[in-house]
Design a protein around this motif. Structure first.
Motif, mmCIF file in Angstrom:
data_model
loop_
_atom_site.group_PDB
_atom_site.id
_atom_site.type_symbol
_atom_site.label_atom_id
_atom_site.label_comp_id
_atom_site.label_asym_id
_atom_site.label_seq_id
_atom_site.Cartn_x
_atom_site.Cartn_y
_atom_site.Cartn_z
ATOM 1 N N GLU A 1 0.831 -1.199 0.000
ATOM 2 C CA GLU A 1 0.000 0.000 0.000
ATOM 3 C C GLU A 1 0.873 1.258 0.000
ATOM 4 O O GLU A 1 1.824 1.384 0.772
ATOM 5 C CB GLU A 1 -0.915 0.003 1.218
ATOM 6 N N THR A 2 0.562 2.171 -0.895
ATOM 7 C CA THR A 2 1.272 3.434 -0.978
ATOM 8 C C THR A 2 0.272 4.461 -1.501
ATOM 9 O O THR A 2 -0.922 4.213 -1.475
ATOM 10 C CB THR A 2 2.507 3.312 -1.896
ATOM 11 N N THR A 3 0.773 5.625 -1.923
ATOM 12 C CA THR A 3 -0.169 6.635 -2.417
ATOM 13 C C THR A 3 0.059 6.872 -3.907
ATOM 14 O O THR A 3 1.132 6.611 -4.456
ATOM 15 C CB THR A 3 0.031 7.979 -1.696
ATOM 16 N N ILE B 1 3.566 6.851 -6.255
ATOM 17 C CA ILE B 1 3.737 6.033 -7.461
ATOM 18 C C ILE B 1 4.077 6.899 -8.665
ATOM 19 O O ILE B 1 4.995 6.614 -9.436
ATOM 20 C CB ILE B 1 2.445 5.223 -7.740
ATOM 21 N N LYS B 2 3.335 7.983 -8.811
ATOM 22 C CA LYS B 2 3.558 8.874 -9.946
ATOM 23 C C LYS B 2 4.984 9.405 -9.925
ATOM 24 O O LYS B 2 5.672 9.470 -10.946
ATOM 25 C CB LYS B 2 2.546 10.039 -9.917
ATOM 26 N N GLN B 3 5.437 9.767 -8.707
ATOM 27 C CA GLN B 3 6.799 10.293 -8.558
ATOM 28 C C GLN B 3 7.829 9.229 -8.937
ATOM 29 O O GLN B 3 8.752 9.484 -9.714
ATOM 30 C CB GLN B 3 7.005 10.730 -7.101
ATOM 31 N N ILE C 1 11.801 6.941 -12.761
ATOM 32 C CA ILE C 1 12.249 5.804 -13.567
ATOM 33 C C ILE C 1 12.344 6.204 -15.043
ATOM 34 O O ILE C 1 13.332 5.913 -15.727
ATOM 35 C CB ILE C 1 11.298 4.596 -13.376
ATOM 36 N N MET C 2 11.327 6.919 -15.524
ATOM 37 C CA MET C 2 11.325 7.391 -16.903
ATOM 38 C C MET C 2 12.537 8.281 -17.163
ATOM 39 O O MET C 2 13.222 8.174 -18.189
ATOM 40 C CB MET C 2 10.060 8.210 -17.181
ATOM 41 N N SER C 3 12.791 9.177 -16.215
ATOM 42 C CA SER C 3 13.849 10.166 -16.429
ATOM 43 C C SER C 3 15.232 9.545 -16.436
ATOM 44 O O SER C 3 16.185 10.118 -16.968
ATOM 45 C CB SER C 3 13.761 11.252 -15.351
ATOM 46 N N GLU D 1 9.723 2.003 -22.740
ATOM 47 C CA GLU D 1 8.438 2.640 -23.004
ATOM 48 C C GLU D 1 7.838 3.094 -21.671
ATOM 49 O O GLU D 1 8.295 2.658 -20.613
ATOM 50 C CB GLU D 1 7.487 1.664 -23.716
ATOM 51 N N PRO D 2 6.835 3.958 -21.712
ATOM 52 C CA PRO D 2 6.246 4.432 -20.450
ATOM 53 C C PRO D 2 5.724 3.256 -19.628
ATOM 54 O O PRO D 2 5.146 2.319 -20.184
ATOM 55 C CB PRO D 2 5.087 5.329 -20.904
ATOM 56 N N PRO D 3 5.937 3.276 -18.338
ATOM 57 C CA PRO D 3 5.457 2.191 -17.477
ATOM 58 C C PRO D 3 3.941 2.079 -17.526
ATOM 59 O O PRO D 3 3.258 3.076 -17.749
ATOM 60 C CB PRO D 3 5.905 2.613 -16.075
ATOM 61 N N LYS D 4 3.463 0.875 -17.310
ATOM 62 C CA LYS D 4 2.013 0.643 -17.232
ATOM 63 C C LYS D 4 1.647 0.466 -15.763
ATOM 64 O O LYS D 4 2.302 -0.315 -15.054
ATOM 65 C CB LYS D 4 1.694 -0.644 -18.000
#
Lengths: 440, 440
Positions: B408-410, B414-416, B421-423, B429-432
């Motif tokens: 469990e997280t927020t 996750i978005k951060q 990871i993308m950067s 490819e972008p994570p799903k």
């Protein structure tokens, strides 16, 4: 100023205590939803001094529920005493005669006197509500009485006893015997000290009798229910069911047939893929097949103080809102007489477990007996019988278990075939038979 | 002599036609159950000459539903036109203003104008019923509005769109792509020619907005729903879910949180053992968590002319019986303003599928990014990526799929983490990301 609706609660056991607490906790919400302030004004229980976790001093106290029904300054009499006669029956009759609305969780009382009490409620122009009497917190009475009004129901069936479902679930998941699981259920408070009423299916039958009346518009007839409990179910049956793609559940089934209405309570093989097969533990589930709606299934807690109190409050809220339909979905005078379908004409598939003696021609005899009764077999499973405690298979003189699954046939044909098999002396013990329910 | 209740039906599509037939077929049963003879007296549709399989000549005909609402000799106006404005809205407003009861199956109209229309119904002291607007034949509106009156609801969630559930079920059982399953759904009549509204989640959102209001006593707020459809779900996700013990369902979820009420519609990983995971095909299911009742789940057909007509008739029967609660469960004036919980504060587990470039330290970067966001991982699954069309695994320069399941997280964490990871340039490819719903 919001009008008050005054409640008298007879019986302060688990459900009664939950009810008092619920009405206190959610008083303002209930007032918003119903337009009335629902207040407990009177209570009745045997022991006034018992600590129930809440203060009863603000309620008018009655040692005798009949006195409360006669004299308390209340609008609704809530009966949570239990039992199909005695103070429960007497107090409910008194309350209805006095013109009080009655809410009850008492399935035994309704199964026995439901039509009578419905007449009494109508005569006195009051409500008789009993959502909590069937499947605890599941709103199945309302669903049948109101939501399915535009359907001809062909069948209603369900898992209506959490004790049995807990035992069967544990037997399957843990491979334990019926006796061990029953003992566990008792230890956990899921089964009574005397569990007869649950495990022999009587409790399920009471609930089914009520559902049957609501579904088919007939008078309640709880004496006409074919009844078979779960005490004879073994782990061998459960394992065999599993291997054949089934689970075993104690179902109550009411079904319209050509000869009348079948009401039956028995251990049932249900396909694993069916929704009902997946109801585990103490949960209840009720399915209704309607000609327009199709199949609707309601799942939820079938017992417990809080869940049951939730249904009692739903009934109170209906009265508060002024919803006043007849108790059994239509006026008692127009309920049809119950026409019992003969169980011997029951149609369905069957699971048969035989302990076949290892002698030449034994299996041929069995096949011939089934054939003579015009029963076709869908599957036959024969396994070597592993002797207990050793890893070697049973010797050549040991009976071998054979499982048969039949295509649809009739109860009379199965009984005939099994009698023939018995008479041929090819089985070591009486055959075990479990009905298979046809489900989507 | 039984009193007649006169019905006008606006819209004679599948549901309207089923309704006319149901009311004819079950007229005597409905009269017994409600005390009224329910009769269709007027109808409105665009094309009078169309063959609908039944004779419309005995009904008063209106080309314009607003005219019918104004002039027909009816007690109940049944709106089956659809759409959140135009003739549906105009005719419903006209009917309510004239003092006619309204029954509608129109979720879009209610999602947009529900509170307004509820006020109008109250002002004119008539009923506004809409059981058919949410989950077709399932009596969830009645369950929330009436049966759960004694509960504080913490969450209501469900599979509310049969089209999406059919597509996801087929993708899983047959391993077909989203596009293929959608085409099949269209061929079978389970999806519209323009399926956008279903597959993007808007239809689910409309139904959810209504359920939210009933569950939490707030004004309907359908614009405040977090919305994500199923178009990006791949068979790879479905397979990974399966291996990790989950299934993917499009859920609508409304949930009380510390910051307000969350309303969200998105593909959701649900544990295989949960009841909701087992709802297959075009079926719908709605679950309600109440503080007293616990969890109750209702399962049934979410669409189809007959099932929907069954719910319309349940609403009509309520009016016939004189049940007249407020449309949204409590008077519109006391409905709370909707307080939207911020989606970035949503708490839950997450499924993350990454396409990780095969370079030294890539995995360490991912682990570090998750750690920096204070996200703990429950499982990590890394697999060699089989190249398409060959049986040899992808070469050393091919990106490798990695699946993460978080504790469990927020949402914000996750978005951060995913942005970090993308950067870092470690994924191809972008994570799903798919949210995991905590279920019993």
């Amino acid at each position: 100023m919001v009008e008050a609706l005054k409640i008298g609660v007879a019986g302060l056991g688990t459900v009664g205590a939950s009810l008092v607490q619920l009405l206190k906790k959610h008083q303002s919400q209930i007032a918003l939803k119903t337009g009335k302030t629902v207040e407990v004004r009177a209570v009745s229980a045997r022991d006034r001094s018992k600590d129930r976790g809440f203060d009863t001093s603000s309620f008018e106290w009655f040692d005798d529920p009949v006195e409360m029904a006669k004299k308390a300054d209340i609008d609704i009499f809530v009966e949570l005493i239990g039992g199909d006669n005695g103070p429960a029956e007497a107090s409910v009759r008194t309350a209805l005669q006095r013109g009080l609305h009655v809410v009850t969780a008492n399935k035994a009382l309704l199964a026995k006197h439901g039509v009578d009490l419905a007449v009494l409620a109508e005569t006195n122009q009051v409500s008789l509500n009993y959502e909590a009497a069937v499947a605890g917190g599941i709103p199945i009475v309302k669903a049948l009485r109101e939501s399915m009004a535009g359907n001809e129901i062909s069948r209603v069936y369900g898992i209506l006893n959490g004790t049995c479902n807990y035992i069967l679930t544990r037997m399957e998941t843990d491979g334990l015997s019926f006796e061990d699981c029953l003992a566990d259920a008792q230890r956990l408070g899921y089964a009574e000290a005397d569990p007869t009423f649950d495990i022999e299916g009587n409790d399920t039958a009471h609930k089914l009798a009520i559902l049957t009346s609501l579904a088919f518009g007939n008078k309640i007839s709880s004496d006409d229910i074919y009844l078979e409990g779960i005490t004879s179910i073994t782990t061998a049956d459960i394992k065999a069911a599993d291997e054949l793609g089934y689970r075993i559940k104690l179902l109550g089934v009411a079904q319209r047939t050509d000869t009348g209405i079948e009401q039956r309570v028995h251990p049932t093989m249900v396909p694993k893929a069916s929704a009902i097969a997946r109801i585990d533990g103490v949960l209840n589930a009720v399915a209704v097949d309607g000609d327009f709606v199709g199949e609707v299934i309601l799942v939820g807690p079938g017992a417990g103080g809080n869940a049951t109190a939730s249904s009692v409050v739903a009934d109170i809220a209906d009265i508060a809102r002024g919803d006043a339909g007849p108790a059994l979905g239509m006026p008692a005078a127009v309920l049809a007489d119950y026409k019992r379908a003969r169980m011997r004409l029951h149609e369905g598939g069957y699971y048969i477990r035989l302990s076949v003696l290892d002698r030449p021609g034994a299996f041929a005899e069995i096949a011939r007996s089934m054939g003579e009764a015009e029963i076709s077999l869908e599957s036959i499973v024969q396994k070597r019988n592993p002797s207990k405690g050793t890893e070697t298979p049973g010797g050549p003189d040991q009976p071998q278990p054979v499982i048969l699954i039949t295509y649809e046939t009739t109860e009379v044909a199965i009984k005939q075939a099994l009698e023939t098999i018995m008479s041929k002396g090819v089985v070591a013990e009486p055959p075990k038979m479990i009905r298979i329910e046809k489900l989507k």
